[in-house]
Motif scaffolding. Structure first.
Motif, short mmCIF file in Angstrom:
data_model
loop_
_atom_site.label_atom_id
_atom_site.label_comp_id
_atom_site.label_asym_id
_atom_site.label_seq_id
_atom_site.Cartn_x
_atom_site.Cartn_y
_atom_site.Cartn_z
N LEU A 86 0.74 -1.12 0.18
CA LEU A 86 0.03 0.07 0.19
C LEU A 86 0.95 1.45 -0.03
CD1 LEU A 86 -2.79 -1.17 2.47
CD2 LEU A 86 -2.92 -1.11 -0.07
N LEU A 90 2.08 1.79 -4.30
CA LEU A 90 0.89 2.59 -4.47
C LEU A 90 1.41 3.99 -3.86
CD1 LEU A 90 -2.20 0.66 -3.65
CD2 LEU A 90 -1.07 0.85 -5.75
N LEU A 92 0.52 5.17 -0.91
CA LEU A 92 -0.68 5.73 -0.10
C LEU A 92 0.01 6.62 1.15
CD1 LEU A 92 -2.99 2.98 -0.39
CD2 LEU A 92 -2.75 4.93 -1.68
N GLY A 100 -4.20 1.88 9.76
CA GLY A 100 -5.22 0.95 9.21
C GLY A 100 -4.70 -0.49 9.65
N LEU A 103 -5.01 -1.06 13.37
CA LEU A 103 -6.41 -1.60 13.67
C LEU A 103 -6.66 -3.05 13.15
CD1 LEU A 103 -8.43 1.96 12.91
CD2 LEU A 103 -7.66 0.88 15.23
N PHE A 104 -6.27 -3.11 11.92
CA PHE A 104 -6.83 -4.74 11.37
C PHE A 104 -5.93 -5.48 11.83
CE2 PHE A 104 -5.97 -7.50 7.57
CZ PHE A 104 -7.08 -8.10 7.76
N SER A 107 -7.33 -5.99 15.79
CA SER A 107 -8.81 -6.45 15.84
C SER A 107 -8.93 -8.11 14.99
CB SER A 107 -9.73 -5.74 15.22
OG SER A 107 -9.46 -5.42 13.69
N TYR A 111 -10.16 -11.34 17.11
CA TYR A 111 -11.13 -12.11 16.53
C TYR A 111 -10.36 -13.77 16.49
CZ TYR A 111 -14.23 -14.10 12.80
OH TYR A 111 -14.86 -15.06 12.21
N PHE B 79 -7.06 16.24 9.44
CA PHE B 79 -6.41 15.53 8.64
C PHE B 79 -6.26 16.29 7.26
CE2 PHE B 79 -6.63 10.90 9.78
CZ PHE B 79 -6.14 10.99 11.05
N TYR B 282 -10.24 6.32 17.97
CA TYR B 282 -9.47 5.59 16.81
C TYR B 282 -10.70 5.30 15.69
CZ TYR B 282 -5.89 4.60 20.22
OH TYR B 282 -5.09 5.01 21.20
N MET B 289 -11.49 8.83 7.09
CA MET B 289 -11.11 8.47 5.82
C MET B 289 -11.94 7.64 4.74
SD MET B 289 -8.12 9.26 5.83
CE MET B 289 -7.53 8.73 4.44
N ILE B 325 -15.56 -9.19 15.13
CA ILE B 325 -15.67 -9.06 13.35
C ILE B 325 -15.87 -7.79 12.91
CG2 ILE B 325 -18.15 -9.79 13.19
CD1 ILE B 325 -15.32 -11.02 11.09
N ASP B 327 -14.97 -4.86 14.59
CA ASP B 327 -13.78 -4.15 14.20
C ASP B 327 -12.99 -4.54 13.19
OD1 ASP B 327 -14.47 -4.94 17.43
OD2 ASP B 327 -13.49 -3.08 17.36
N VAL B 328 -12.86 -5.82 12.83
CA VAL B 328 -12.16 -6.39 11.67
C VAL B 328 -12.72 -5.77 10.47
CG1 VAL B 328 -11.50 -8.25 10.22
CG2 VAL B 328 -11.48 -8.39 12.77
N ALA B 331 -11.82 -1.64 10.33
CA ALA B 331 -10.39 -1.52 10.07
C ALA B 331 -10.15 -1.83 8.73
CB ALA B 331 -9.56 -2.45 11.05
N LEU B 332 -10.62 -3.04 7.89
CA LEU B 332 -10.55 -3.44 6.78
C LEU B 332 -11.00 -2.34 5.75
CD1 LEU B 332 -11.30 -7.10 6.59
CD2 LEU B 332 -9.28 -5.97 5.67
N LEU B 334 -11.11 0.69 6.27
CA LEU B 334 -9.97 1.92 6.04
C LEU B 334 -8.98 1.57 4.95
CD1 LEU B 334 -8.65 4.47 6.86
CD2 LEU B 334 -7.61 3.31 8.92
N LEU B 335 -8.43 0.23 4.87
CA LEU B 335 -7.54 -0.04 3.87
C LEU B 335 -8.05 -0.18 2.57
CD1 LEU B 335 -5.40 -2.64 6.01
CD2 LEU B 335 -4.90 -0.64 5.63
N LEU B 338 -8.61 3.45 1.33
CA LEU B 338 -7.27 4.00 0.96
C LEU B 338 -7.05 3.48 -0.63
CD1 LEU B 338 -5.26 3.78 3.84
CD2 LEU B 338 -5.87 6.02 2.81
N VAL B 339 -7.23 2.30 -0.99
CA VAL B 339 -7.02 1.75 -2.28
C VAL B 339 -7.73 2.37 -3.23
CG1 VAL B 339 -6.79 -0.21 -3.80
CG2 VAL B 339 -5.87 -0.09 -1.35
N PHE B 342 -6.91 6.08 -3.97
CA PHE B 342 -6.11 5.89 -4.97
C PHE B 342 -6.47 5.82 -6.42
CE2 PHE B 342 -2.95 3.21 -7.34
CZ PHE B 342 -1.81 4.03 -7.16
#
Lengths: 313, 350
Positions: A86, A90, A92, A100, A103-104, A107, A111, B79, B282, B289, B325, B327-328, B331-332, B334-335, B338-339, B342
């Motif tokens: 990333l 890329l 970023l 990110g 956090l990922f 969590s 899990y 930001f 957080y 974003m 799940i 939170d996962v 968080a995912l 967010l990533l 970002l893509v 882009f």
């Protein structure tokens, strides 16, 4: 005053210093490697959490301790690869991507932990690394337990400081790593692809971070619980600035920090009337202080946080 | 394969980006749910049902959206000006603590309710501001990167809250639990739905989202803040007072995060504990974003997160899938966002 003297005279304090420093040494080396090639990795806090969980889970399900450390390193490298893809090709925002990842990764760790251990009144434990007896010297008074009676990963961390310093300052690879963080255009002109080098370095650095996390569950404690990393990752990021991006000074910073931490832990138990929270705040405030002192003096890698695109300035 | 910058960002893609990002995040999370042995579609249906299926679930979702809008706005305004305020969590707690502290002043109970609420909100916002102005001042004065300092101050803030609620602000009637003395009734926000926890804080959050949008899009200060973020040197050359602009951005951002904590105390709890916030600070970063830093988009992104969190709680009771799940997934997203951003700015060429 005599209280302070008593604490300083106790062997237990000095024994604790290397133990507390170990995850920080792994972590600072990891941050240092990433930042030396020009990439900030704020994924560290989550990668350490994930490493702590994977290391613990591997051993809990029957693997041996070193398999646990290796599994953590692999998991860390995987998150490192994600961060690298990333931020490097890329390009970023390294700040936001790193958060990110944190956090990922954290969590995701919680899990998986909850899936493996659905309900538990107390977190299940594993048999952790035992203190070694290096050269049979652990029985020496004072220096024995302090220097020769630590667990194996601590010596690995110390060895890695030497290895990393040697690689960075004495090998062609180290020169390329430093150039990737100082002037990637010049590196590219030499025929080395800065993008590939950065990706590999971030993966290696992230593996180190995860091993620091695994030390927590496999040596310092013997179980995993959420939030156990407690900001150690962020402290590592601060320590690297304090160390001015040099491995030797990173070791010094981690040891100094661990000394103050071990000291305040003991001071807490003997000083009455001071709320314990003030002692717990000390490590974070100390890190901020270290940043203030070093911010202007530190030699920042010139291309830190600048994505590299061929043919773009 | 290489990337080529688009001459102007594609409009259609900018609108589709957040949706695509959320779908991608849900797909990955779906795989994780399937690995855990449940049908992802059933799980998502249960999440939606938990978040919207009942009067209570719906009100809980909106109650949860409220602080997330405010922390999301706090991150978005910062930001936009490239002030990396990652300290929303700590500012939230100090804002909450400030309200609890004001609540202990006997004179507050004598004020008319709107005035008492105003005083509390101002105190919360001020506390959040102070906590952000410290690292921002360190950046402007000593060149200390504010990312790490704001992160570290989060831990200090929560410890300070713990210190206060176990010490001078401890409620003697709480059976020994560490929590602050409850604030008086006249400082409690009115509820919006009977027999639910939904409170007027939601209206405050929505109004502030519109206000922040107006300030960013239409005011001289908003223009200066964006310019300072895009290129500090060019902004300074064009006559934007950099330090003052950044400090004002800091006041706005810290104030919003502090207000989030204040509103949570005045609307939901009436007292402070150290588990008042399930990572609202957080999550605000993710929300900002996902909204692509647009204050109005923050409302939708905050709602998405709240749906995931509230829905996952009831889903995990039915399916034995850990509620982490949510939170996962957040968080995912967010990533993936970002893509997606882009891809709105670059096209892929072979």
């Amino acid at each position: 005053m005599s209280v302070i003297f008593d604490i300083l005279a106790a062997v237990g304090l000095w024994e604790a210093v290397l133990r507390i420093a170990t995850p920080l040494i792994f972590g600072t080396l990891g941050v240092l490697l990433c930042e030396r090639v020009g990439v900030l990795n704020l994924g560290i806090e989550g990668i350490m959490t994930f490493g702590a969980m994977v290391g613990w889970l591997t051993v809990y399900s029957g693997g041996d301790l070193w398999t646990g450390m290796a599994a953590a390193a692999l998991g860390g490298a995987a998150f490192g690869l994600l961060h690298a893809i990333l931020t490097v090709p890329l390009g970023l925002s390294q700040h936001v991507t790193g958060l990110g990842i944190t956090l990922f990764a954290s969590s995701f760790a919680y899990y998986v932990f909850r899936l493996a251990v659905p309900v538990a009144t107390s977190p299940p434990t594993v048999e952790p690394f035992r203190p070694l007896d290096v050269f049979g010297l652990a029985d020496l008074p004072v220096v024995g337990p302090v220097l020769f009676g630590q667990t194996a990963p601590t010596y690995l961390a110390l060895a890695l400081v030497v290895v990393l310093a040697w690689v960075i300052y004495r090998t062609p690879l180290g020169l390329a790593l430093r150039m990737a963080g100082e002037n990637p255009h010049a590196l590219d002109a030499q025929g080395v692809d800065p993008i590939r080098l950065r990706i590999w370095a971030i993966m290696a650095g992230s593996a180190l971070m995860a091993m620091g996390g695994a030390f927590l569950t496999l040596a310092a404690f013997n179980s995993f619980f959420p939030t156990m990393v407690q900001g150690r990752g962020w402290i590592c990021v601060a320590l690297v600035v304090f160390a001015s991006w040099r491995p030797g000074r990173a070791l010094l910073g981690a040891l100094l920090f661990a000394f103050f931490d071990a000291f305040q832990l003991r001071l807490q138990t003997v000083v009455d009337g001071v709320p314990y929270q003030l002692f717990l705040m000390a490590p974070y405030l100390l890190s901020i202080l270290a940043l203030i002192v070093m911010a202007r003096r530190a030699r920042v890698p010139q291309a830190l946080m600048q994505p590299y695109r061929r043919g773009e300035r | 394969m290489r990337f080529e910058r688009r001459e102007r960002p594609s409009r259609a893609l900018s609108v589709l980006a957040p949706l695509g990002a959320i779908v991608a995040a849900l797909l990955v999370a779906g795989v994780l749910i399937a690995i855990a042995g449940a049908n992802p579609l059933t799980a998502y249906a249960l999440i939606l049902d938990g978040a919207f299926g009942s009067r209570l679930g719906f009100s809980e979702t909106l109650t949860r959206t409220t602080p997330l809008i405010l922390t999301g706005l706090a991150a978005a305004v910062a930001f936009r000006a490239r002030v990396w305020n990652i300290g929303g969590e700590g500012q939230f707690y100090l804002g909450a603590l400030a309200v609890a502290a004001i609540g202990m002043v006997p004179a507050l109970a004598g004020l008319p309710s709107p005035l008492a609420i105003l005083v509390c909100a101002a105190a919360g916002a001020a506390a959040g501001m102070v906590l952000l102005l410290v690292p921002l001042g360190l950046r402007l004065r000593f060149g200390v990167d504010e990312v790490v300092t704001t992160l570290l101050l989060n831990f200090v803030a929560v410890l300070f809250v713990s210190l206060m609620i176990e010490g001078p602000m401890k409620d003697p009637l709480a059976f020994g639990w560490p929590q602050s003395v409850p604030i008086p009734d006249n400082a409690i926000l009115p509820t919006l739905m009977d027999r639910t926890r939904l409170h007027a804080g939601l209206l405050i959050a929505l109004a502030l989202a519109v206000a922040v949008w107006w300030v960013q899009a239409r005011s001289v200060f908003g223009l200066g803040a964006r310019a300072a973020g895009l290129s500090p040197r060019a902004a300074a050359f064009a006559g934007v007072p950099l330090a003052r602009t950044l400090l004002l951005v800091g006041c706005l951002s810290g104030g919003l995060a502090g207000l989030a904590g204040a509103v949570e105390v005045m609307g939901v709890k009436a007292y402070v504990t150290t588990d008042l916030s399930p990572n609202y600070g957080y999550s605000g970063i993710v929300i900002a974003m996902l909204a692509n830093l647009n204050p109005l988009g923050v409302i939708a992104a905050a709602l998405f997160s709240a749906v995931m969190f509230v829905g996952a709680d009831s889903m995990s009771r039915a399916l034995s899938i850990p509620s982490y799940i949510a939170d996962v997934t957040v968080a995912l997203s967010l990533l993936t966002m970002l893509v997606a951003i882009f891809l709105t700015q670059y096209r892929i060429r072979r």
